[in-house]
Design a protein around this motif. Structure first.
Motif, PDB file in Angstrom:
ATOM      1  N   ILE A  52     -31.323  18.430  83.331  1.00  0.00           N
ATOM      2  CA  ILE A  52     -31.362  18.872  84.845  1.00  0.00           C
ATOM      3  C   ILE A  52     -33.359  19.113  85.300  1.00  0.00           C
ATOM      4  O   ILE A  52     -33.926  19.336  83.811  1.00  0.00           O
ATOM      5  CB  ILE A  52     -30.932  19.967  85.100  1.00  0.00           C
ATOM      6  CG1 ILE A  52     -30.974  21.395  85.162  1.00  0.00           C
ATOM      7  CG2 ILE A  52     -29.365  19.394  85.755  1.00  0.00           C
ATOM      8  CD1 ILE A  52     -30.903  22.091  85.737  1.00  0.00           C
ATOM      9  N   GLY A  53     -33.502  18.537  86.328  1.00  0.00           N
ATOM     10  CA  GLY A  53     -35.327  18.718  86.647  1.00  0.00           C
ATOM     11  C   GLY A  53     -36.250  17.653  85.992  1.00  0.00           C
ATOM     12  O   GLY A  53     -35.389  16.560  86.196  1.00  0.00           O
ATOM     13  N   ALA A  54     -37.608  18.109  85.809  1.00  0.00           N
ATOM     14  CA  ALA A  54     -37.509  17.305  85.407  1.00  0.00           C
ATOM     15  C   ALA A  54     -37.418  16.428  84.090  1.00  0.00           C
ATOM     16  O   ALA A  54     -37.340  17.047  83.597  1.00  0.00           O
ATOM     17  CB  ALA A  54     -39.327  17.078  85.178  1.00  0.00           C
ATOM     18  N   GLU A  55     -37.345  15.051  83.952  1.00  0.00           N
ATOM     19  CA  GLU A  55     -36.668  14.214  82.317  1.00  0.00           C
ATOM     20  C   GLU A  55     -37.776  14.379  81.663  1.00  0.00           C
ATOM     21  O   GLU A  55     -37.423  14.957  80.047  1.00  0.00           O
ATOM     22  CB  GLU A  55     -36.326  13.053  82.839  1.00  0.00           C
ATOM     23  CG  GLU A  55     -34.907  12.971  83.758  1.00  0.00           C
ATOM     24  CD  GLU A  55     -34.622  11.705  83.886  1.00  0.00           C
ATOM     25  OE1 GLU A  55     -34.586  11.028  83.125  1.00  0.00           O
ATOM     26  OE2 GLU A  55     -33.610  11.687  84.553  1.00  0.00           O
ATOM     27  N   THR A  56     -38.840  14.379  81.445  1.00  0.00           N
ATOM     28  CA  THR A  56     -39.879  14.278  81.133  1.00  0.00           C
ATOM     29  C   THR A  56     -40.738  15.358  80.042  1.00  0.00           C
ATOM     30  O   THR A  56     -41.438  16.355  79.333  1.00  0.00           O
ATOM     31  CB  THR A  56     -41.271  12.892  81.755  1.00  0.00           C
ATOM     32  OG1 THR A  56     -42.101  13.386  82.264  1.00  0.00           O
ATOM     33  CG2 THR A  56     -40.704  12.140  80.844  1.00  0.00           C
ATOM     34  N   ALA A  57     -40.290  16.145  81.636  1.00  0.00           N
ATOM     35  CA  ALA A  57     -41.216  17.702  81.112  1.00  0.00           C
ATOM     36  C   ALA A  57     -40.886  18.765  79.475  1.00  0.00           C
ATOM     37  O   ALA A  57     -39.647  18.290  79.697  1.00  0.00           O
ATOM     38  CB  ALA A  57     -41.742  18.911  82.611  1.00  0.00           C
ATOM     39  N   PRO A  58     -41.546  19.797  79.535  1.00  0.00           N
ATOM     40  CA  PRO A  58     -41.217  20.532  78.342  1.00  0.00           C
ATOM     41  C   PRO A  58     -40.107  21.346  78.954  1.00  0.00           C
ATOM     42  O   PRO A  58     -40.083  21.683  80.039  1.00  0.00           O
ATOM     43  CB  PRO A  58     -42.162  21.040  77.588  1.00  0.00           C
ATOM     44  CG  PRO A  58     -43.454  20.536  78.036  1.00  0.00           C
ATOM     45  CD  PRO A  58     -43.445  19.412  78.718  1.00  0.00           C
ATOM     46  N   ARG A  59     -39.139  21.286  78.434  1.00  0.00           N
ATOM     47  CA  ARG A  59     -37.980  22.168  78.967  1.00  0.00           C
ATOM     48  C   ARG A  59     -38.129  23.503  79.148  1.00  0.00           C
ATOM     49  O   ARG A  59     -38.954  24.259  78.335  1.00  0.00           O
ATOM     50  CB  ARG A  59     -36.424  22.470  78.069  1.00  0.00           C
ATOM     51  CG  ARG A  59     -36.715  23.530  77.227  1.00  0.00           C
ATOM     52  CD  ARG A  59     -35.311  22.785  76.160  1.00  0.00           C
ATOM     53  NE  ARG A  59     -34.913  23.899  75.002  1.00  0.00           N
ATOM     54  CZ  ARG A  59     -34.662  24.137  74.261  1.00  0.00           C
ATOM     55  NH1 ARG A  59     -34.378  23.039  74.239  1.00  0.00           N
ATOM     56  NH2 ARG A  59     -34.336  25.176  73.031  1.00  0.00           N
ATOM     57  N   ASP A  60     -38.261  24.722  80.215  1.00  0.00           N
ATOM     58  CA  ASP A  60     -38.657  25.950  80.530  1.00  0.00           C
ATOM     59  C   ASP A  60     -37.091  26.619  80.376  1.00  0.00           C
ATOM     60  O   ASP A  60     -37.316  28.280  80.935  1.00  0.00           O
ATOM     61  CB  ASP A  60     -39.124  26.064  81.401  1.00  0.00           C
ATOM     62  CG  ASP A  60     -38.855  25.538  82.967  1.00  0.00           C
ATOM     63  OD1 ASP A  60     -37.478  24.675  82.809  1.00  0.00           O
ATOM     64  OD2 ASP A  60     -39.471  24.895  83.874  1.00  0.00           O
TER      65      ASP A  60
ATOM     66  N   VAL B 110     -27.662  22.647  78.884  1.00  0.00           N
ATOM     67  CA  VAL B 110     -27.952  22.536  79.711  1.00  0.00           C
ATOM     68  C   VAL B 110     -29.533  23.322  79.940  1.00  0.00           C
ATOM     69  O   VAL B 110     -29.541  24.829  79.963  1.00  0.00           O
ATOM     70  CB  VAL B 110     -27.427  23.134  81.652  1.00  0.00           C
ATOM     71  CG1 VAL B 110     -28.073  22.014  82.598  1.00  0.00           C
ATOM     72  CG2 VAL B 110     -26.115  22.458  81.080  1.00  0.00           C
ATOM     73  N   SER B 111     -30.542  22.111  79.431  1.00  0.00           N
ATOM     74  CA  SER B 111     -32.136  22.751  79.611  1.00  0.00           C
ATOM     75  C   SER B 111     -32.079  21.624  80.958  1.00  0.00           C
ATOM     76  O   SER B 111     -31.420  21.188  81.370  1.00  0.00           O
ATOM     77  CB  SER B 111     -31.930  21.687  78.297  1.00  0.00           C
ATOM     78  OG  SER B 111     -31.545  21.695  76.850  1.00  0.00           O
ATOM     79  N   GLY B 112     -33.229  22.645  80.976  1.00  0.00           N
ATOM     80  CA  GLY B 112     -33.688  21.974  82.111  1.00  0.00           C
ATOM     81  C   GLY B 112     -35.337  22.376  82.439  1.00  0.00           C
ATOM     82  O   GLY B 112     -36.731  23.104  81.576  1.00  0.00           O
ATOM     83  N   SER B 113     -35.784  21.905  83.585  1.00  0.00           N
ATOM     84  CA  SER B 113     -37.542  21.400  83.481  1.00  0.00           C
ATOM     85  C   SER B 113     -37.717  22.312  85.144  1.00  0.00           C
ATOM     86  O   SER B 113     -37.297  21.068  85.314  1.00  0.00           O
ATOM     87  CB  SER B 113     -38.028  21.190  82.867  1.00  0.00           C
ATOM     88  OG  SER B 113     -38.166  20.026  82.170  1.00  0.00           O
TER      89      SER B 113
END
Length: 312
Positions: free
Chosen positions: A101-109, A22-25
């Motif tokens: 998950i989270g903001a779809e277009t922002a770089p993953r953090d 799972v990746s998120g931002s």
């Protein structure tokens, strides 16, 4: 030498259910209250926040590993979670098999590997009670490597896949538990982290058939009876003889399921001088007499022939 860690994990019969990356931002929050399965998570990149089973929040960082042997509910979120009235995030499936998950277009953090396993043993509830409520290991790259291997194996269709997964999970659980030590909540792991208590616990596992007394176990731990009783109860979470009874009953169930001799023979192997005394204790602890328990777990001949045996 008998290894109680290996004893318990082997009897649990862990089997991989699923795992996912799972990746998120940005700010996000995921909540579940219907899991009811052992849960593990490794942070591959970034940091997040976990609240499991109503416990205090735990901050997870890169290479952290968490195991919750009995998960009822959890909330996982970014370090700065959304407001209470904001909607929870809905993971979005990606083409590579992962989730976002989270903001779809922002770089993953953040990137995490989360998964569930199941314990195949009919004694799982009893055995899980011997483990810490939550295992949190920081900075152990060996664990991160093991979880990645579990993920790769679970997605591949290789020969002996299920066998490899079972062995990887056993190693993963043992590695996580022995990395926890005195930081664990009361349970078997914390007891084994105490060098003196470990001597008594190993004696119980090595010779469950012996008519142990608290005095003898205290002597093995080089402690007075009162000091041993208090120290054991505080570290393991149950009194010494209660732990011994739980372990004997777990072994007795395994022996009865595997048809390892008559009830009298099983009674002897787990420390009872007579079949009648064992039957009374077993019935009180399990809820049914040993003969009935054995009948309930009878397997067809073909299953018996194909099932791998384990030593007592």
């Amino acid at each position: 030498m008998i290894d109680p860690f290996a004893d318990v994990v082997t009897l649990l019969q862990p089997v991989a259910a699923f795992s996912k990356v799972v990746s998120g931002s940005g700010r996000w929050r995921v909540r579940r209250s219907d899991a009811h399965m052992p849960f593990y998570c490794v942070v591959l990149e970034g940091a997040c926040r976990l609240v499991a089973n109503g416990r205090e929040p735990v901050t997870l960082q890169t290479d952290d590993f968490v195991l919750v042997p009995e998960l009822d509910e959890f909330t996982m979120s970014s370090l700065e979670p959304p407001e209470a009235d904001e909607a929870d995030a809905v993971p979005v499936a990606l083409a590579d098999g992962g989730f976002r998950i989270g903001a779809e277009t922002a770089p993953r953090d953040i990137q995490i590997l989360v998964g569930h396993c199941v314990f195949g043993s009919p004694d799982a509830e009893l055995l899980v009670s011997l483990l810490p409520e939550l295992v949190h290991v920081r900075g152990e790259r060996r664990l991160a490597t093991l979880v990645k291997l579990v993920r790769e194996e679970s997605r591949a269709q290789r020969p002996a896949r299920d066998m490899v997964l079972a062995r990887l999970l056993e190693v993963l659980l043992i590695e996580a538990l022995r990395s926890t030590g005195t930081a664990a909540s009361p349970g078997l792991v914390r007891g084994l982290a105490d060098a003196r208590l470990a001597q008594a616990i190993r004696q119980m596992h090595e010779r469950p058939e012996r008519a142990w007394t608290v005095v003898e176990l205290a002597r093995a731990a080089a402690l007075s009876r009162s000091a041993f009783f208090e120290r054991f109860s505080r570290a393991v979470g149950v009194a010494p003889m209660e732990y011994l009874l739980s372990w004997r009953m777990a072994l007795a169930r395994k022996l009865l399921r595997q048809k390892e001799g008559s009830v009298a023979k099983v009674a002897e192997r787990v420390g009872y001088g007579s079949a009648s005394a064992f039957s009374v204790a077993f019935t009180r602890h399990v809820g049914v007499p040993p003969t009935h328990y054995a009948q309930q777990h009878e397997r067809p001949p073909a299953s018996q022939q194909s099932s791998p045996g384990t030593s007592a």
